[in-house]
Design a protein around this motif. Sequence first.
Motif, short mmCIF file in Angstrom:
data_model
loop_
_atom_site.label_atom_id
_atom_site.label_comp_id
_atom_site.label_asym_id
_atom_site.label_seq_id
_atom_site.Cartn_x
_atom_site.Cartn_y
_atom_site.Cartn_z
N LEU A 285 46.67 38.24 46.77
CA LEU A 285 47.96 38.46 46.62
C LEU A 285 48.14 38.55 45.19
N ILE A 286 48.62 39.64 44.87
CA ILE A 286 48.63 40.11 43.31
C ILE A 286 50.22 40.06 43.01
N HIS A 287 50.52 39.77 41.69
CA HIS A 287 51.71 39.63 41.15
C HIS A 287 51.35 39.79 39.51
N VAL A 288 51.99 40.77 38.84
CA VAL A 288 52.08 41.21 37.42
C VAL A 288 50.42 41.21 36.91
N GLY A 289 49.56 41.93 37.71
CA GLY A 289 48.25 41.96 37.26
C GLY A 289 47.45 41.11 37.56
N PHE A 290 47.73 39.77 38.07
CA PHE A 290 47.10 38.53 38.33
C PHE A 290 47.10 38.33 39.83
N ALA A 291 45.55 38.10 40.33
CA ALA A 291 45.56 37.66 41.75
C ALA A 291 45.74 36.17 41.81
N LEU A 292 47.13 35.62 42.60
CA LEU A 292 47.38 34.30 42.61
C LEU A 292 46.84 33.58 43.63
N ALA A 293 46.36 34.25 44.88
CA ALA A 293 45.94 33.48 45.87
C ALA A 293 44.99 34.50 46.61
N LYS A 294 43.72 33.87 47.13
CA LYS A 294 42.96 34.57 48.18
C LYS A 294 43.50 34.34 49.73
N ILE A 295 43.87 35.42 50.29
CA ILE A 295 44.53 35.21 51.65
C ILE A 295 43.53 36.23 52.58
N LEU B 247 42.29 31.96 40.15
CA LEU B 247 41.68 31.60 41.20
C LEU B 247 40.80 30.40 40.93
N THR B 248 40.53 29.45 41.91
CA THR B 248 39.59 28.60 41.86
C THR B 248 38.09 28.91 42.17
N GLU B 249 37.40 28.31 41.75
CA GLU B 249 35.77 28.42 42.04
C GLU B 249 35.54 28.39 43.52
N ASP B 250 36.65 27.70 44.26
CA ASP B 250 36.49 27.51 45.61
C ASP B 250 36.60 28.61 46.42
N ASP B 251 37.50 29.97 45.87
CA ASP B 251 38.04 30.91 46.61
C ASP B 251 36.59 31.93 46.77
N GLU B 252 35.80 31.66 46.01
CA GLU B 252 34.50 32.72 46.24
C GLU B 252 34.69 34.08 46.67
N LEU B 253 35.11 34.87 45.71
CA LEU B 253 35.70 36.32 45.98
C LEU B 253 34.55 37.14 46.34
N ASP C 217 30.13 42.08 34.40
CA ASP C 217 29.98 41.31 33.36
C ASP C 217 30.50 40.07 33.58
N ASP C 218 30.82 39.29 32.36
CA ASP C 218 31.56 37.87 32.63
C ASP C 218 32.98 37.84 32.43
N THR C 219 33.65 39.08 32.70
CA THR C 219 35.15 39.07 32.70
C THR C 219 35.65 38.55 34.18
N ASP C 220 36.99 38.47 34.19
CA ASP C 220 37.62 37.90 35.27
C ASP C 220 38.38 38.99 35.76
N LEU C 221 37.92 40.34 35.77
CA LEU C 221 38.24 41.16 36.41
C LEU C 221 37.76 41.77 37.79
N ALA C 222 38.79 42.29 38.51
CA ALA C 222 38.34 42.77 39.78
C ALA C 222 39.03 44.23 39.94
N LEU C 223 38.45 45.13 40.75
CA LEU C 223 39.19 46.39 41.20
C LEU C 223 39.73 46.21 42.62
N VAL C 224 41.21 46.28 42.74
CA VAL C 224 41.74 46.20 44.13
C VAL C 224 42.43 47.35 44.51
N SER C 225 42.65 47.65 45.86
CA SER C 225 43.39 48.70 46.42
C SER C 225 44.47 48.20 46.88
N VAL C 226 45.68 49.00 46.65
CA VAL C 226 47.03 48.45 47.12
C VAL C 226 47.62 49.88 47.54
N ALA C 227 47.65 49.89 49.07
CA ALA C 227 48.11 51.24 49.70
C ALA C 227 47.51 52.37 49.05
#
Length: 95
Positions: free
Chosen positions: A49-59, A36-42, A15-25
């Motif tokens: 890189l995740i902090h307090v429920g937000f993706a801060l950077a694509k790595i 994240l910016t539109e340039d990150d094209e996820l 849908d049009d939300t800004d959510l994604a499912l991630v796996s950490v360990a």
Amino acid sequence: MCLGIPGELIEMATDDTDLALVSVAGVRRRVNVGLLTEDDELAVGDWVLIHVGFALAKIDEAEAQAALEMLHGLGPAYDQELADFTGSAVGREGL
């Protein structure tokens, strides 16, 4: 201590939300990727890189693996951060 933890994108919202499912360990959580910016094209398989429920950077995967190795070396601080992440379920696991 609060750390940024690398997580792998395993599902993007359909849908049009800004959510994604991630796996950490092996722990799956929804995170907000709206900072994240539109340039990150996820895409599925990307690392963020995740902090307090937000993706801060694509790595890239090499950076993610190096960060995970460093975090494992922190011992109790990393264990606590992972425990906090595990206990921070936001709604359902899937999108």
